[in-house]
Design a protein around this motif. Structure first.
Motif, short mmCIF file in Angstrom:
data_model
loop_
_atom_site.label_atom_id
_atom_site.label_comp_id
_atom_site.label_asym_id
_atom_site.label_seq_id
_atom_site.Cartn_x
_atom_site.Cartn_y
_atom_site.Cartn_z
N UNK A 9 -24.24 5.29 -88.87
CA UNK A 9 -24.02 6.13 -90.04
C UNK A 9 -22.81 7.04 -89.92
N UNK A 10 -22.47 7.38 -88.69
CA UNK A 10 -21.33 8.28 -88.48
C UNK A 10 -20.87 8.17 -87.03
N UNK A 11 -19.73 8.80 -86.75
CA UNK A 11 -19.23 8.88 -85.39
C UNK A 11 -20.12 9.86 -84.62
N UNK A 12 -20.61 9.49 -83.44
CA UNK A 12 -21.47 10.40 -82.68
C UNK A 12 -20.83 11.77 -82.46
N UNK A 13 -21.63 12.80 -82.55
CA UNK A 13 -21.22 14.19 -82.34
C UNK A 13 -20.12 14.63 -83.28
N UNK A 14 -20.14 14.10 -84.50
CA UNK A 14 -19.13 14.50 -85.49
C UNK A 14 -19.73 14.41 -86.88
N UNK A 15 -18.95 14.80 -87.85
CA UNK A 15 -19.35 14.68 -89.24
C UNK A 15 -18.57 13.58 -89.95
N UNK A 46 -9.85 9.38 -83.49
CA UNK A 46 -11.08 8.91 -82.85
C UNK A 46 -12.03 8.30 -83.88
N UNK A 47 -12.11 8.90 -85.06
CA UNK A 47 -12.98 8.38 -86.12
C UNK A 47 -12.49 7.00 -86.56
N UNK A 48 -11.19 6.83 -86.72
CA UNK A 48 -10.64 5.51 -87.10
C UNK A 48 -10.97 4.48 -86.03
N UNK A 49 -10.77 4.83 -84.78
CA UNK A 49 -11.02 3.91 -83.67
C UNK A 49 -12.51 3.57 -83.57
N UNK A 50 -13.37 4.58 -83.69
CA UNK A 50 -14.81 4.35 -83.62
C UNK A 50 -15.31 3.48 -84.76
N UNK A 75 -10.62 3.06 -96.31
CA UNK A 75 -9.25 3.17 -96.83
C UNK A 75 -8.23 3.52 -95.75
N UNK A 76 -8.68 4.16 -94.66
CA UNK A 76 -7.74 4.45 -93.57
C UNK A 76 -7.33 3.17 -92.83
N UNK A 77 -8.13 2.12 -92.95
CA UNK A 77 -7.84 0.85 -92.29
C UNK A 77 -7.42 -0.25 -93.26
N UNK A 78 -7.71 -0.06 -94.55
CA UNK A 78 -7.51 -1.09 -95.56
C UNK A 78 -6.02 -1.45 -95.72
N UNK A 79 -5.77 -2.73 -95.83
CA UNK A 79 -4.40 -3.22 -96.00
C UNK A 79 -3.67 -3.44 -94.70
N UNK A 80 -4.27 -3.03 -93.59
CA UNK A 80 -3.68 -3.24 -92.27
C UNK A 80 -4.71 -3.96 -91.38
N UNK A 116 -13.81 0.23 -73.85
CA UNK A 116 -13.64 1.63 -73.44
C UNK A 116 -13.77 2.59 -74.61
N UNK A 117 -14.20 2.10 -75.75
CA UNK A 117 -14.30 2.94 -76.95
C UNK A 117 -15.57 3.76 -76.99
N UNK A 118 -15.93 4.19 -78.18
CA UNK A 118 -17.08 5.04 -78.43
C UNK A 118 -18.38 4.33 -78.09
#
Length: 124
Positions: A9-15, A46-50, A75-80, A116-118
């Motif tokens: 649902x979300x990145x751990x320990x974040x909003x 980190x959010x994009x990578x996770x 949308x941060x990843x869309x088109x790429x 080595x990611x999240x």
């Protein structure tokens, strides 16, 4: 709207949200290609990578339905790194099919693919 059961649902320990709970009665938010600048804050990167890592672990190279995936995060990843998997593509549909451009995603987020990611345990 398809709900991707088991997708984080979300990145751990974040909003930083990865999915939405219910569909928007006015229709799905349009997917747009947002520009990622080099000076983005580390938590945003980190959010994009996770999110990329979660997409890879959940869907792999297979096309997937947009469903309840958050439009803002996509949308941060869309088109790429995430591209349309159908033609014509409707960016305002929960049923739109997407896929990961694996070579571009590996170049942008190597930690999402090398363990080595999240989600180091191998399951998002």
């Amino acid at each position: 709207m398809l709900k991707h059961r088991g997708f984080p649902g979300r990145l751990p320990s974040s909003e930083f949200q990865f999915v939405i709970r219910r569909d928007n009665k006015a229709g799905a938010t349009k997917l747009i290609a947002r520009e990622r600048y080099a000076d983005r804050r580390p938590p945003d990167r980190r959010a994009d990578s996770g999110f990329m890592e979660a997409l890879w672990l959940y869907f792999g190279e297979e096309p997937f339905e947009r469903g309840n995936l958050d439009a803002g995060r996509l949308s941060w990843l869309f088109g790429r790194e995430v591209i349309p998997a159908e033609d014509p593509f409707d960016p305002e549909s929960y049923d739109a099919m997407l896929k990961i451009d694996v070579s571009r995603a590996r170049a942008s987020f190597p930690e999402a693919f090398d363990g080595t990611g999240v989600w180091e345990g191998g399951s998002a």
